[in-house]
Design a protein around this motif. Structure first.
Motif, PDB file in Angstrom:
ATOM      1  N   HIS A 110      44.486  -4.664  84.362  1.00 53.79           N
ATOM      2  CA  HIS A 110      43.233  -3.930  84.514  1.00 53.79           C
ATOM      3  C   HIS A 110      42.007  -4.733  84.061  1.00 53.79           C
ATOM      4  O   HIS A 110      40.928  -4.177  83.929  1.00 53.79           O
ATOM      5  N   THR A 116      40.858   3.509  78.321  1.00 51.23           N
ATOM      6  CA  THR A 116      42.050   2.785  78.772  1.00 51.23           C
ATOM      7  C   THR A 116      42.309   3.099  80.234  1.00 51.23           C
ATOM      8  O   THR A 116      42.037   4.199  80.698  1.00 51.23           O
ATOM      9  N   PHE A 117      42.803   2.121  80.933  1.00 49.63           N
ATOM     10  CA  PHE A 117      43.190   2.319  82.337  1.00 49.63           C
ATOM     11  C   PHE A 117      44.703   2.426  82.458  1.00 49.63           C
ATOM     12  O   PHE A 117      45.230   2.540  83.540  1.00 49.63           O
ATOM     13  N   GLN A 118      45.388   2.351  81.319  1.00 46.38           N
ATOM     14  CA  GLN A 118      46.851   2.377  81.372  1.00 46.38           C
ATOM     15  C   GLN A 118      47.331   3.810  81.486  1.00 46.38           C
ATOM     16  O   GLN A 118      46.908   4.677  80.736  1.00 46.38           O
ATOM     17  N   GLU A 119      48.254   4.007  82.382  1.00 49.37           N
ATOM     18  CA  GLU A 119      48.775   5.342  82.632  1.00 49.37           C
ATOM     19  C   GLU A 119      49.284   5.977  81.329  1.00 49.37           C
ATOM     20  O   GLU A 119      48.984   7.134  81.029  1.00 49.37           O
ATOM     21  N   CYS A 137      38.068  11.412  73.313  1.00 48.93           N
ATOM     22  CA  CYS A 137      39.328  10.680  73.540  1.00 48.93           C
ATOM     23  C   CYS A 137      40.542  11.603  73.424  1.00 48.93           C
ATOM     24  O   CYS A 137      41.680  11.141  73.539  1.00 48.93           O
ATOM     25  N   ASN A 190      37.828   9.386  80.325  1.00 51.74           N
ATOM     26  CA  ASN A 190      38.019   8.734  81.616  1.00 51.74           C
ATOM     27  C   ASN A 190      36.714   8.068  82.039  1.00 51.74           C
ATOM     28  O   ASN A 190      35.656   8.314  81.454  1.00 51.74           O
ATOM     29  N   ARG A 249      46.429   7.453  79.215  1.00 51.34           N
ATOM     30  CA  ARG A 249      45.379   8.203  79.928  1.00 51.34           C
ATOM     31  C   ARG A 249      44.922   9.443  79.155  1.00 51.34           C
ATOM     32  O   ARG A 249      43.755   9.793  79.170  1.00 51.34           O
ATOM     33  N   HIS A 250      45.861  10.118  78.502  1.00 57.95           N
ATOM     34  CA  HIS A 250      45.515  11.372  77.820  1.00 57.95           C
ATOM     35  C   HIS A 250      44.899  11.138  76.443  1.00 57.95           C
ATOM     36  O   HIS A 250      44.490  12.081  75.783  1.00 57.95           O
ATOM     37  N   ASN A 251      44.865   9.888  76.011  1.00 60.29           N
ATOM     38  CA  ASN A 251      44.279   9.575  74.705  1.00 60.29           C
ATOM     39  C   ASN A 251      43.008   8.765  74.858  1.00 60.29           C
ATOM     40  O   ASN A 251      42.663   7.963  73.990  1.00 60.29           O
ATOM     41  N   SER A 252      42.321   8.986  75.951  1.00 61.53           N
ATOM     42  CA  SER A 252      41.129   8.188  76.250  1.00 61.53           C
ATOM     43  C   SER A 252      40.161   9.041  77.056  1.00 61.53           C
ATOM     44  O   SER A 252      40.584   9.948  77.776  1.00 61.53           O
TER      45      SER A 252
END
Ligand SMILES: [Zn+2]
Ligand SMILES: [Zn+2]
Length: 275
Positions: A100, A53-56, A24, A64, A59-62
């Motif tokens: 989402h 997460t699909f939230q922009e 993550c 893909n 994005r960098h804390n999840s």
């Protein structure tokens, strides 16, 4: 399915249903290091519940979506490797947003998961968890954040892709606790949690946040117990040494709230674990 409750011969204090991994991007430690930490602490079950997460904004804390198959396979390999020493399970902590929700449904139908938790870390693009957020810095009023959070939580409860409501009163993380009317708002939603046959998470990480209180508060946990809402325990560890942290304290809190057992999950079926 999250319906039938089955007996599981484990004792309390030994199951942790919420740990992250370096996938993550904001946790440290390999998956195997989390398992080794759990074995070292004598846990009977460890369940990975890493972020998706699909939230922009998140994005960098999840991880893909492309990484999910590798994550699930890695957990299953560890389950085989450590069989007889610890049960290793795997799930996802999915960030809810109404935009989402269809993709969330698709993901949980695609992968072989033991449990799915749902969380709200963002409110219309506003981060309520990062220490750099306007909310954490005290630049937003509680009456701007809590009513919005309650509305998103209520809408989350209309969806069916998850089993557990994670850290239900998360906005208090930085110390801005909910007012009594907001607590009543949460309590009203507990009726819906029960109707939807969902579990609530007791997340011990709150004791390590500025608020210094587990999620949810003892008051809300007591109300969950009175409604007989199943409860799951998780450390929300973002480093191996935080696995199973404060579970003795959690056990005391649960007993005081009126719980006699906690809940685990296997293939999205609940298992009752005596306290
Ligand atoms: Zn979370
Ligand atoms: Zn988490």
């Amino acid at each position: 399915m999250r319906n039938a409750d089955i007996e599981h011969p484990t004792i309390l204090g030994t199951i942790d249903y919420h740990v992250h991994t370096s996938l993550c991007n904001h946790a440290t430690g390999t998956m195997e290091e989390y398992v080794q930490a759990a074995v070292g602490k004598g846990l009977a079950t460890l369940c990975f519940l890493d972020h998706l997460t699909f939230q922009e904004a998140g994005r960098h804390n999840s991880m893909n979506l492309m990484e999910v198959p590798m994550y699930v396979d890695a957990a299953r390999r560890l389950a085989r490797k450590y069989e007889g020493r610890i049960d290793v399970r795997v799930g996802l902590e999915i960030d809810f947003s109404p935009r989402h929700a269809d993709r969330c449904m698709e993901v949980v139908d695609t992968f072989d998961l033991d449990v799915v938790g749902s969380s709200i870390h963002f409110l219309g693009g506003e981060d309520v968890v990062s220490r750099r957020s306007a909310w954490a810095r005290g630049e937003l009023a509680a009456d701007q954040v809590y009513p919005k959070y309650l509305a998103v939580l209520e809408s989350m409860l209309d969806y069916d892709y998850f089993d557990v409501v994670c850290h239900m009163d998360l906005p208090k993380k930085y110390g801005q606790r909910p007012s009594q009317p907001v607590i009543e708002g949460f309590t009203g939603l507990l009726e819906k949690v029960r109707e939807r046959n969902l579990a609530v998470e007791l997340n011990t990480n709150g004791w390590h946040c500025p608020v210094n209180e587990a999620f949810p508060s003892p008051e809300l946990l007591g109300r969950c117990a009175r409604l007989e809402i199943p409860v799951v325990v998780g450390s929300d560890a973002h480093a191996p040494d935080a696995v199973g942290r404060d579970f003795d304290r959690a056990a005391d809190l649960l007993r005081q709230a009126g719980y006699r057992n906690v809940t685990g999950f296997s293939s999205r079926r609940r298992e009752m674990v005596p306290l």
